[in-house]
Motif scaffolding. Sequence first.
Motif, mmCIF file in Angstrom:
data_model
loop_
_atom_site.group_PDB
_atom_site.id
_atom_site.type_symbol
_atom_site.label_atom_id
_atom_site.label_comp_id
_atom_site.label_asym_id
_atom_site.label_seq_id
_atom_site.Cartn_x
_atom_site.Cartn_y
_atom_site.Cartn_z
ATOM 1 N N VAL A 148 2.305 4.690 6.000
ATOM 2 C CA VAL A 148 1.644 4.258 4.761
ATOM 3 C C VAL A 148 1.622 5.398 3.748
ATOM 4 C CG1 VAL A 148 -0.543 3.493 3.759
ATOM 5 C CG2 VAL A 148 0.267 2.481 5.907
ATOM 6 N N GLU A 149 1.396 6.622 4.228
ATOM 7 C CA GLU A 149 1.364 7.777 3.328
ATOM 8 C C GLU A 149 2.700 8.012 2.642
ATOM 9 O OE1 GLU A 149 0.093 11.076 5.643
ATOM 10 O OE2 GLU A 149 -1.945 10.289 5.961
ATOM 11 N N ARG A 150 3.778 7.554 3.245
ATOM 12 C CA ARG A 150 5.113 7.751 2.668
ATOM 13 C C ARG A 150 5.500 6.648 1.692
ATOM 14 N NH1 ARG A 150 8.837 8.521 7.825
ATOM 15 N NH2 ARG A 150 10.455 8.541 6.210
ATOM 16 N N LEU A 151 4.697 5.605 1.592
ATOM 17 C CA LEU A 151 5.071 4.442 0.779
ATOM 18 C C LEU A 151 5.291 4.749 -0.703
ATOM 19 C CD1 LEU A 151 3.024 1.456 2.246
ATOM 20 C CD2 LEU A 151 5.507 1.739 2.198
ATOM 21 N N PRO A 152 4.538 5.661 -1.328
ATOM 22 C CA PRO A 152 4.813 5.909 -2.756
ATOM 23 C C PRO A 152 6.254 6.314 -3.039
ATOM 24 C CG PRO A 152 2.685 6.821 -2.168
ATOM 25 C CD PRO A 152 3.322 6.376 -0.881
ATOM 26 N N GLY A 153 6.917 6.927 -2.072
ATOM 27 C CA GLY A 153 8.305 7.328 -2.277
ATOM 28 C C GLY A 153 9.316 6.327 -1.761
ATOM 29 N N VAL A 154 8.864 5.204 -1.210
ATOM 30 C CA VAL A 154 9.764 4.202 -0.645
ATOM 31 C C VAL A 154 10.305 3.320 -1.763
ATOM 32 C CG1 VAL A 154 9.856 2.148 0.825
ATOM 33 C CG2 VAL A 154 8.701 4.211 1.631
ATOM 34 N N ARG A 155 11.624 3.095 -1.742
ATOM 35 C CA ARG A 155 12.266 2.274 -2.767
ATOM 36 C C ARG A 155 12.770 0.936 -2.226
ATOM 37 N NH1 ARG A 155 9.754 5.211 -5.138
ATOM 38 N NH2 ARG A 155 10.301 6.805 -6.667
ATOM 39 N N GLY A 156 12.809 0.795 -0.913
ATOM 40 C CA GLY A 156 13.338 -0.427 -0.331
ATOM 41 C C GLY A 156 12.243 -1.436 -0.019
ATOM 42 N N LEU A 157 12.423 -2.676 -0.486
ATOM 43 C CA LEU A 157 11.418 -3.716 -0.256
ATOM 44 C C LEU A 157 11.232 -3.976 1.234
ATOM 45 C CD1 LEU A 157 9.508 -5.939 -1.258
ATOM 46 C CD2 LEU A 157 11.511 -7.461 -1.419
ATOM 47 N N LEU A 203 -4.419 -1.061 4.263
ATOM 48 C CA LEU A 203 -3.561 -2.233 4.163
ATOM 49 C C LEU A 203 -3.364 -2.649 2.710
ATOM 50 C CD1 LEU A 203 -2.029 -4.728 5.170
ATOM 51 C CD2 LEU A 203 -4.249 -5.819 5.598
ATOM 52 N N SER A 204 -4.425 -2.640 1.906
ATOM 53 C CA SER A 204 -4.309 -3.052 0.503
ATOM 54 C C SER A 204 -3.329 -2.175 -0.257
ATOM 55 C CB SER A 204 -5.684 -3.016 -0.175
ATOM 56 O OG SER A 204 -6.525 -4.014 0.342
ATOM 57 N N ASP A 205 -3.352 -0.863 0.025
ATOM 58 C CA ASP A 205 -2.411 0.047 -0.630
ATOM 59 C C ASP A 205 -0.975 -0.309 -0.245
ATOM 60 O OD1 ASP A 205 -4.593 1.332 -1.684
ATOM 61 O OD2 ASP A 205 -4.534 3.023 -0.295
ATOM 62 N N ALA A 206 -0.783 -0.609 1.018
ATOM 63 C CA ALA A 206 0.563 -0.969 1.479
ATOM 64 C C ALA A 206 1.039 -2.240 0.801
ATOM 65 C CB ALA A 206 0.562 -1.124 2.995
ATOM 66 N N LEU A 207 0.168 -3.236 0.695
ATOM 67 C CA LEU A 207 0.544 -4.488 0.039
ATOM 68 C C LEU A 207 0.814 -4.286 -1.449
ATOM 69 C CD1 LEU A 207 -2.000 -6.902 1.757
ATOM 70 C CD2 LEU A 207 0.473 -6.797 2.155
ATOM 71 N N ASP A 208 0.091 -3.380 -2.072
ATOM 72 C CA ASP A 208 0.338 -3.087 -3.490
ATOM 73 C C ASP A 208 1.737 -2.507 -3.689
ATOM 74 O OD1 ASP A 208 -2.157 -3.993 -4.183
ATOM 75 O OD2 ASP A 208 -3.068 -2.008 -4.342
ATOM 76 N N ARG A 209 2.169 -1.664 -2.742
ATOM 77 C CA ARG A 209 3.517 -1.097 -2.865
ATOM 78 C C ARG A 209 4.577 -2.189 -2.697
ATOM 79 N NH1 ARG A 209 6.332 1.828 -5.843
ATOM 80 N NH2 ARG A 209 8.165 2.801 -4.872
ATOM 81 N N VAL A 210 4.327 -3.115 -1.788
ATOM 82 C CA VAL A 210 5.244 -4.248 -1.629
ATOM 83 C C VAL A 210 5.327 -5.036 -2.932
ATOM 84 C CG1 VAL A 210 5.640 -6.429 -0.422
ATOM 85 C CG2 VAL A 210 4.869 -4.417 0.853
ATOM 86 N N ALA A 211 4.184 -5.311 -3.526
ATOM 87 C CA ALA A 211 4.162 -6.082 -4.774
ATOM 88 C C ALA A 211 4.902 -5.347 -5.887
ATOM 89 C CB ALA A 211 2.716 -6.352 -5.186
ATOM 90 N N ALA A 212 4.780 -4.030 -5.933
ATOM 91 C CA ALA A 212 5.454 -3.256 -6.977
ATOM 92 C C ALA A 212 6.969 -3.306 -6.835
ATOM 93 C CB ALA A 212 4.970 -1.802 -6.935
ATOM 94 N N THR A 253 17.533 9.313 10.458
ATOM 95 C CA THR A 253 16.144 8.868 10.579
ATOM 96 C C THR A 253 16.027 7.492 9.937
ATOM 97 O OG1 THR A 253 15.475 9.882 8.471
ATOM 98 C CG2 THR A 253 15.220 11.219 10.480
ATOM 99 N N SER A 254 14.970 6.759 10.298
ATOM 100 C CA SER A 254 14.780 5.426 9.734
ATOM 101 C C SER A 254 13.304 5.086 9.665
ATOM 102 C CB SER A 254 15.526 4.373 10.565
ATOM 103 O OG SER A 254 15.249 3.078 10.069
ATOM 104 N N LEU A 255 12.786 4.978 8.444
ATOM 105 C CA LEU A 255 11.412 4.501 8.254
ATOM 106 C C LEU A 255 11.295 3.057 8.728
ATOM 107 C CD1 LEU A 255 8.559 4.904 6.966
ATOM 108 C CD2 LEU A 255 9.531 3.954 4.874
ATOM 109 N N ARG A 256 12.320 2.258 8.469
ATOM 110 C CA ARG A 256 12.316 0.847 8.862
ATOM 111 C C ARG A 256 12.162 0.713 10.372
ATOM 112 N NH1 ARG A 256 16.630 -3.261 6.330
ATOM 113 N NH2 ARG A 256 15.430 -2.512 4.555
ATOM 114 N N TYR A 257 12.928 1.475 11.119
ATOM 115 C CA TYR A 257 12.862 1.384 12.573
ATOM 116 C C TYR A 257 11.547 1.944 13.099
ATOM 117 C CZ TYR A 257 17.869 0.249 12.518
ATOM 118 O OH TYR A 257 19.088 -0.345 12.317
ATOM 119 N N ALA A 258 11.000 2.934 12.396
ATOM 120 C CA ALA A 258 9.695 3.470 12.801
ATOM 121 C C ALA A 258 8.611 2.404 12.665
ATOM 122 C CB ALA A 258 9.348 4.691 11.961
#
Length: 369
Positions: free
Chosen positions: A65-74, A92-101, A28-33
């Motif tokens: 987006v719901e899976r982002l808290p567990g995502v470790r790859g930038l 969108l803001s939540d997603a950008l916050d995860r990127v920043a983290a 599976t691939s979150l990136r490809y999804a």
Amino acid sequence: MLLPEGGEFAFTRAARRDGTRTLERRGTSLRYAAITALGVRYLPVDRQRVVLGGRTAEEFTGLLVERLPGVRGLGDAALVAWAAAETGHPKLSDALDRVAALDRPGAPQYTVEAAWVLSALAAARATGTVDVEDRLAAARARLLDARIGDGPLFPHATGPGLTPWYRAHIGCFADQTYPLQALARAHASGGGDPEALAAADACAARICALQGDGGQWWWHYDARRGTVVEGYPVYSVHQHAMAPTALLDLAEAGGTDFGGPVRRGLRWMTEVPELAAAGSAEPMIRDELGVTWRKVYRGDPKKSVRAARGLGTRVRPGLRLRPLDIVFRPTAVDRECRPYEFGWMLFAWLGGLPGGIPGALDTPEGAAT
């Protein structure tokens, strides 16, 4: 390639290892999804639901987006944030916050992932719903500073520490297309950034000048000298999706029109000179299977040609080691297909910059269809 549960995409769909042409899904691939969502969102809503298991692109992006808290790859997080911006997702803001983290200030990043961060921020800026100016300026500067000397090409990482010393000068094709696309989009999203556009244009001009006679987009480059280190494999996704989406975005942003190289790259998909020279009639596009085969490659064990040329050019720039071309001929076909091929294809040929630059593709050469 959508898994039966409908919330994930396979990493690949490939011919079985027993040599049959029966295809099976693997991984599976979150990136490809996320890349799939970026492309599918340009389809009519009813077709989006067909591709995404009954969901629209925005709804499917919501699952990511719901899976982002567990995502470790930038890179994964950046692509999800980019999809959230493109689909107008309310989180969108939540997603950008995860990127920043995940994006530690001052830390080197892989160039492709750094480019996706900039593309995500440019898309978020274009929505007008979030303030990303400081982060975008930092992401833009990081990409521009990653270049080596006055060269127009990009290495594999934005700083030391992520790649071995003997490969620090090498950048792959993705290390060129994603940054030039991101810089073009940054220029178009904020009312103009001539330095970013010029850098994108210079990178595009160089890879187009180096394009193979058969339309091949080559695999690895010496970022110091702007030369090809190793040509193979030739990837289908480079030919019909990644090069077009980057170069068409550049043209829409007001940069140079490289429609001719785009068309030559597309022609490789049906002519495949490497296979023709070997007397093979196998096509890369397999409509009856619903795939395009992933690449034509040398069949060298453990990518030994790339390793030899990478080390050789580190010691002596421009060293070609031509006997390797005789021993390892590019006639092997990798019989697999990944979902991001079709995601980027849809993004390239159905999408475009928000509003674009009026008249940027009005010339006959610009009609790269």
